[in-house]
Design a protein around this motif. Structure first.
Motif, mmCIF file in Angstrom:
data_model
loop_
_atom_site.group_PDB
_atom_site.id
_atom_site.type_symbol
_atom_site.label_atom_id
_atom_site.label_comp_id
_atom_site.label_asym_id
_atom_site.label_seq_id
_atom_site.Cartn_x
_atom_site.Cartn_y
_atom_site.Cartn_z
ATOM 1 N N MET A 1 3.167 -5.939 -19.278
ATOM 2 C CA MET A 1 3.245 -5.020 -18.369
ATOM 3 C C MET A 1 3.434 -5.140 -16.966
ATOM 4 N N LYS A 2 4.620 -4.434 -16.436
ATOM 5 C CA LYS A 2 5.373 -4.814 -15.274
ATOM 6 C C LYS A 2 4.331 -4.508 -14.061
ATOM 7 N N LYS A 3 3.998 -5.213 -13.200
ATOM 8 C CA LYS A 3 3.751 -4.649 -12.306
ATOM 9 C C LYS A 3 4.090 -3.863 -11.378
ATOM 10 N N PHE A 4 3.186 -3.483 -10.289
ATOM 11 C CA PHE A 4 3.504 -2.041 -9.437
ATOM 12 C C PHE A 4 3.601 -2.525 -8.253
ATOM 13 N N SER A 5 5.010 -2.046 -8.194
ATOM 14 C CA SER A 5 5.803 -2.088 -6.468
ATOM 15 C C SER A 5 6.108 -0.934 -5.247
ATOM 16 N N SER A 6 7.027 -0.849 -4.526
ATOM 17 C CA SER A 6 6.883 0.541 -4.259
ATOM 18 C C SER A 6 7.950 0.690 -4.777
ATOM 19 N N THR A 7 7.859 2.314 -4.799
ATOM 20 C CA THR A 7 9.044 2.992 -5.953
ATOM 21 C C THR A 7 10.552 3.866 -4.370
ATOM 22 N N ASN A 8 10.943 4.585 -5.301
ATOM 23 C CA ASN A 8 12.094 5.058 -4.470
ATOM 24 C C ASN A 8 11.462 6.351 -3.276
ATOM 25 N N THR A 9 10.007 6.539 -3.680
ATOM 26 C CA THR A 9 9.302 7.523 -3.193
ATOM 27 C C THR A 9 8.051 7.437 -2.546
ATOM 28 N N TYR A 10 7.442 6.217 -3.187
ATOM 29 C CA TYR A 10 6.034 5.569 -1.556
ATOM 30 C C TYR A 10 6.611 4.486 -1.478
ATOM 31 N N VAL A 11 6.330 4.143 -0.281
ATOM 32 C CA VAL A 11 6.159 2.847 0.726
ATOM 33 C C VAL A 11 5.170 2.602 0.657
ATOM 34 N N THR A 12 4.779 0.773 -0.139
ATOM 35 C CA THR A 12 3.363 0.737 -0.287
ATOM 36 C C THR A 12 3.543 -0.187 0.820
ATOM 37 N N THR A 13 2.444 -1.566 1.097
ATOM 38 C CA THR A 13 2.118 -2.664 1.449
ATOM 39 C C THR A 13 2.150 -3.849 0.825
ATOM 40 N N PRO A 14 2.428 -5.140 1.278
ATOM 41 C CA PRO A 14 1.585 -6.133 0.661
ATOM 42 C C PRO A 14 0.661 -6.009 -0.095
ATOM 43 N N ASP A 15 0.022 -5.943 0.639
ATOM 44 C CA ASP A 15 -1.718 -6.395 0.170
ATOM 45 C C ASP A 15 -2.384 -4.939 -0.571
ATOM 46 N N LEU A 16 -1.312 -4.083 -0.202
ATOM 47 C CA LEU A 16 -1.839 -3.270 -1.254
ATOM 48 C C LEU A 16 -1.054 -2.938 -2.836
ATOM 49 N N GLU A 17 0.171 -3.265 -2.566
ATOM 50 C CA GLU A 17 0.246 -3.660 -4.297
ATOM 51 C C GLU A 17 0.056 -4.869 -4.598
ATOM 52 N N LEU A 18 -0.619 -6.059 -4.090
ATOM 53 C CA LEU A 18 -1.736 -7.163 -4.374
ATOM 54 C C LEU A 18 -2.838 -6.389 -5.149
ATOM 55 N N ALA A 19 -4.006 -4.908 -4.553
ATOM 56 C CA ALA A 19 -4.851 -4.512 -4.435
ATOM 57 C C ALA A 19 -4.924 -4.215 -5.965
ATOM 58 N N VAL A 20 -3.475 -3.506 -6.274
ATOM 59 C CA VAL A 20 -3.705 -2.619 -7.491
ATOM 60 C C VAL A 20 -2.775 -3.162 -8.608
ATOM 61 N N ASN A 21 -2.132 -4.332 -8.559
ATOM 62 C CA ASN A 21 -2.087 -5.503 -9.674
ATOM 63 C C ASN A 21 -2.915 -6.157 -10.048
ATOM 64 N N ALA A 22 -4.657 -6.751 -9.421
ATOM 65 C CA ALA A 22 -5.222 -7.096 -9.556
ATOM 66 C C ALA A 22 -6.249 -6.633 -10.342
ATOM 67 N N SER A 23 -6.121 -5.497 -9.812
ATOM 68 C CA SER A 23 -7.101 -4.489 -10.573
ATOM 69 C C SER A 23 -6.435 -3.974 -12.305
ATOM 70 N N ILE A 24 -5.500 -3.869 -12.025
ATOM 71 C CA ILE A 24 -4.821 -4.292 -13.197
ATOM 72 C C ILE A 24 -4.888 -5.162 -14.243
ATOM 73 N N THR A 25 -5.336 -6.483 -13.751
ATOM 74 C CA THR A 25 -5.347 -7.633 -14.376
ATOM 75 C C THR A 25 -6.999 -8.078 -14.590
ATOM 76 N N LEU A 26 -7.686 -7.339 -13.682
ATOM 77 C CA LEU A 26 -8.341 -7.603 -14.271
ATOM 78 C C LEU A 26 -9.663 -6.723 -14.934
ATOM 79 N N GLU A 27 -8.369 -5.567 -15.015
ATOM 80 C CA GLU A 27 -9.090 -4.299 -16.094
ATOM 81 C C GLU A 27 -10.565 -3.798 -15.572
#
Length: 280
Positions: A1-27
């Motif tokens: 599965m590809k990693k989450f990052s900013s989209t055209n309609t939602y601005v994220t910060t690097p630490d938020l992207e890291l948190a989302v992807n870490a939670s997905i990896t850890l399930e």
């Protein structure tokens, strides 16, 4: 599965992207805290959009019980149907109402499950979901079934930080606190929503917005979503940077009803204006 990052309609910060992807990896469930209006609920929707998967939303109220997320047994309807001789009463499953967790567990594809504003519920609510979120299964007493997740969902849990959550629940989550966006980040967020806004107007509006947020004693600070509402009104009314305040010495801008939502804060600003005029 590809990693989450900013989209055209939602601005994220690097630490938020890291948190989302870490939670997905850890399930593990991602617990997202922050001020109301900082885009926590929208985050779950954008994760689903970014990963091109479906989302199931469970919006929590003060009266919501954990059992409702699993299923509810409609004994009243079954009793009424039995009195009317309805043949459906022979199958108890006809009276089982599936909850949002059941829907998520039934999905044969990876999905996002949003448990929104968990801090609104009773303090025992999070603890009542420990087993289900840990093992991704639950038992249906009326039918003897065990409902297991076919595909473990990406669980996003939001909290406005109105009350503390139990430690046992917190241990099972990956945690991220969404800080209120700084000037530069909020500029990017506004530009996503209003790409044609003039820089001079945006800079002036955000300067006033952050001045309001910085006032000491404010009962309710205006949120990101309220900033967007206010700027939308400025654009609709075709106001320029010099039109934002009625008078030069005014503290509150025009259309401030989009930002200030209670009498106590209005009185606070009126007092500040009075004090400022007394000093001049």
């Amino acid at each position: 599965m590809k990693k989450f990052s900013s989209t055209n309609t939602y601005v994220t910060t690097p630490d938020l992207e890291l948190a989302v992807n870490a939670s997905i990896t850890l399930e593990r469930p991602l617990l997202v805290k922050g001020e109301p209006g900082t885009g926590k609920t929208l985050l779950a929707e954008e994760i689903a959009n970014s990963l091109n998967i479906d989302i199931i939303k469970w919006h929590i109220k003060s009266t919501t019980k954990a059992q409702q997320g699993l299923y509810e047994y409609d004994a009243v309807t079954r009793l009424r149907d039995s009195q009317l001789g309805d043949p459906r009463v022979k199958d108890i499953s006809n009276y089982i109402i599936k909850g949002k967790l059941w829907e998520a567990f039934e999905s044969t594809k990876k999905i996002v499950l949003l448990i929104d504003e968990i801090d609104k519920a009773d303090i025992e609510f999070p603890n009542d979901l420990l087993q289900e979120l840990d093992k991704m299964e639950f038992y249906v007493y009326e039918t003897g079934e065990v409902i297991k997740a076919k595909k473990r969902p990406i669980v996003i849990i939001t909290s406005n930080n109105e009350k503390e959550l139990p430690e046992a629940f917190l241990r099972r989550c990956f945690f991220h606190y969404i800080k209120f966006p700084d000037f530069d980040t909020l500029t990017k967020i506004v530009n996503v929503h209003f790409p044609n806004i003039k820089k001079h107007l945006l800079d002036s509006a955000l300067k006033i917005f952050f001045e309001i947020r910085d006032v000491q004693g404010l009962k309710k600070k205006p949120s990101t979503s309220e900033a967007l509402d206010w700027i939308k009104l400025l654009l609709v009314e075709d106001l320029g940077p010099l039109d934002l305040k009625e008078e030069k010495n005014d503290i509150l801008p025009k259309l401030h009803g989009a930002l200030i939502k209670n009498e106590q804060d209005i009185h606070l600003f009126e007092k500040l204006v009075f004090m400022a005029r007394g000093e001049n």
